[in-house]
Design an enzyme around this catalytic site. Structure first.
Site, PDB file in Angstrom:
ATOM      1  N   SER A  62       0.846  -1.192   0.000  1.00 59.61           N
ATOM      2  CA  SER A  62       0.000   0.000   0.000  1.00 59.61           C
ATOM      3  C   SER A  62       0.879   1.238   0.000  1.00 59.61           C
ATOM      4  CB  SER A  62      -0.896   0.016   1.240  1.00 59.61           C
ATOM      5  OG  SER A  62      -1.413   1.328   1.398  1.00 59.61           O
ATOM      6  N   HIS A 100      -1.206  -1.239  -4.306  1.00 59.46           N
ATOM      7  CA  HIS A 100      -2.480  -0.941  -3.640  1.00 59.46           C
ATOM      8  C   HIS A 100      -2.570   0.567  -3.385  1.00 59.46           C
ATOM      9  CE1 HIS A 100      -5.926  -2.123  -1.093  1.00 59.46           C
ATOM     10  NE2 HIS A 100      -5.529  -1.164  -0.260  1.00 59.46           N
ATOM     11  N   ASP A 148      -4.730   3.556  -1.839  1.00 58.09           N
ATOM     12  CA  ASP A 148      -5.791   3.847  -0.875  1.00 58.09           C
ATOM     13  C   ASP A 148      -6.367   5.232  -1.109  1.00 58.09           C
ATOM     14  OD1 ASP A 148      -6.048   1.539   0.851  1.00 58.09           O
ATOM     15  OD2 ASP A 148      -3.969   1.931   1.433  1.00 58.09           O
ATOM     16  N   MET A 165      -9.040   7.947  -0.208  1.00 62.29           N
ATOM     17  CA  MET A 165      -9.921   8.324   0.922  1.00 62.29           C
ATOM     18  C   MET A 165     -10.473   9.714   0.664  1.00 62.29           C
ATOM     19  SD  MET A 165      -7.680   7.043   4.162  1.00 62.29           S
ATOM     20  CE  MET A 165      -6.677   5.536   4.080  1.00 62.29           C
ATOM     21  N   HIS A 167      -8.370   0.997  -4.025  1.00 68.44           N
ATOM     22  CA  HIS A 167      -9.293   0.751  -2.911  1.00 68.44           C
ATOM     23  C   HIS A 167     -10.005   2.056  -2.595  1.00 68.44           C
ATOM     24  CE1 HIS A 167      -9.548  -0.315   1.681  1.00 68.44           C
ATOM     25  NE2 HIS A 167     -10.736  -0.218   1.113  1.00 68.44           N
ATOM     26  N   MET A 172     -12.165   4.212  -0.595  1.00 68.03           N
ATOM     27  CA  MET A 172     -12.831   4.456   0.685  1.00 68.03           C
ATOM     28  C   MET A 172     -13.560   5.787   0.527  1.00 68.03           C
ATOM     29  SD  MET A 172      -9.754   3.094   3.073  1.00 68.03           S
ATOM     30  CE  MET A 172      -8.598   3.159   1.716  1.00 68.03           C
ATOM     31  N   MET A 190     -11.370  -5.971   5.378  1.00 70.69           N
ATOM     32  CA  MET A 190     -10.567  -4.995   6.124  1.00 70.69           C
ATOM     33  C   MET A 190     -10.269  -5.596   7.497  1.00 70.69           C
ATOM     34  SD  MET A 190      -9.880  -2.437   4.266  1.00 70.69           S
ATOM     35  CE  MET A 190      -9.023  -1.528   5.556  1.00 70.69           C
ATOM     36  N   ASP A 232      -6.565  -6.641   4.215  1.00 73.95           N
ATOM     37  CA  ASP A 232      -5.938  -5.316   4.237  1.00 73.95           C
ATOM     38  C   ASP A 232      -5.970  -4.742   5.655  1.00 73.95           C
ATOM     39  OD1 ASP A 232      -5.078  -2.725   3.733  1.00 73.95           O
ATOM     40  OD2 ASP A 232      -6.801  -2.162   2.499  1.00 73.95           O
TER      41      ASP A 232
HETATM   42  C1  DX5 Z   1      -6.294   1.439   5.645  1.00 75.37           C
HETATM   43  C2  DX5 Z   1      -5.828   1.113   4.261  1.00 75.37           C
HETATM   44  C3  DX5 Z   1      -4.758   0.103   4.214  1.00 75.37           C
HETATM   45  C4  DX5 Z   1      -3.480   0.527   4.899  1.00 75.37           C
HETATM   46  C5  DX5 Z   1      -2.717  -0.681   5.313  1.00 75.37           C
HETATM   47  O1  DX5 Z   1      -7.396   2.277   5.565  1.00 75.37           O
HETATM   48  O2  DX5 Z   1      -6.917   0.594   3.501  1.00 75.37           O
HETATM   49  O3  DX5 Z   1      -4.480  -0.295   2.879  1.00 75.37           O
HETATM   50  O4  DX5 Z   1      -2.662   1.306   4.081  1.00 75.37           O
HETATM   51  O5  DX5 Z   1      -1.611  -0.263   6.024  1.00 75.37           O
HETATM   52  P1  DX5 Z   1      -0.947  -1.192   7.149  1.00 75.37           P
HETATM   53  O6  DX5 Z   1      -0.392  -2.377   6.439  1.00 75.37           O
HETATM   54  O7  DX5 Z   1       0.073  -0.301   7.745  1.00 75.37           O
HETATM   55  O8  DX5 Z   1      -2.048  -1.560   8.115  1.00 75.37           O
HETATM   56 ZN    ZN Z   2      -6.466  -0.352   1.480  1.00 78.28          ZN
END
Ligand code: DX5
Ligand code: ZN
Length: 217
Positions: free
Chosen positions: A8, A33, A35, A37, A66, A68, A138, A177
């Protein structure tokens, strides 16, 4: 099943994203990956399709986006145009429309994945499983990297793999994840996950190649 490692980039140095994805590819990552948000579905804001488009030319690896976000259906076109290879949407955001949104993603030639938060039951993914290209559990509350793995996630992964077998899709990709590290990855894989996201475990390691290979279990 083949185990795929999806670092990620939430944990990357955002001022050097190009160099970071080039290095991840060189170190044996299988996916990148991303993320996304929106400050609504989760409190933080990270980046959107423009950033995905900026890293696209610098790696051949699939970009695993991903989302969010509260209204993921409205961003599909942007992420497809940006070069996403997988788009993941949350059941908590899409509700009963999740299967329709997955089909919408697939109609653009992109792989579609449904995600559940820690407080959502594994059964809520079942209606998506006949069509989804992947499902994602998750194992931390979404929004931040570096949290502790929630152990109840193991049982959810197990029940998803059992259900995948039951509906004749034994090879369905099951991604996990959040909070994955060298200590807990074996249990996660044994429970039936085959796509492993890791942020802090990879970026806090001085040797990304070694940690990626150890995370394969
Ligand atoms: C959290 C993200 C994850 C995060 C994982 O909201 O969706 O992808 O980056 O990071 P680690 O491996 O540090 O938990
Ligand atoms: Zn993620």
């Amino acid at each position: 099943m083949e185990i795929k490692i999806a670092p990620s980039i939430l944990a990357a140095d955002f001022s050097r994203l190009k160099e970071e994805v080039v290095l991840l590819e060189k170190c044996g990552a299988d996916l990148i990956h991303c993320d996304v948000m929106d400050g609504n579905f989760v409190p933080p804001i990270t980046f959107g399709a423009q950033t995905v488009m900026a890293i696209r030319p610098h790696t051949r690896l699939p970009l695993d986006c991903h989302l969010m976000t509260l209204h993921p259906g409205t961003h599909i076109d942007d992420f497809v145009r940006a070069g996403a290879n997988i788009i993941s949407v949350h059941v908590e955001a899409c509700g009963i429309y999740t299967p329709a949104i997955l089909q919408e993603i697939q109609s653009r030639g992109v792989r579609a994945c449904a995600v559940i938060n820690p407080e959502t039951r594994a059964e809520d993914l079942f209606p998506t499983m006949p069509i989804a290209d992947m499902v994602l559990v998750m194992s931390v509350h979404p929004g931040w990297g570096g949290q502790k793995f929630i152990p109840e996630s193991i049982e959810k992964i197990r029940s998803l793999r059992t259900h995948a077998q039951k509906i004749g899709r034994p090879d369905l990709d099951i991604e996990v994840d959040g909070g994955i590290n060298e200590e807990n990855v074996k249990e996660v894989i044994a429970a039936g996950a085959n796509v492993i996201v890791a942020g802090s475990a990879i970026f806090s390691s001085p040797d990304k190649k070694a940690i990626i290979s150890r995370l394969r279990g």
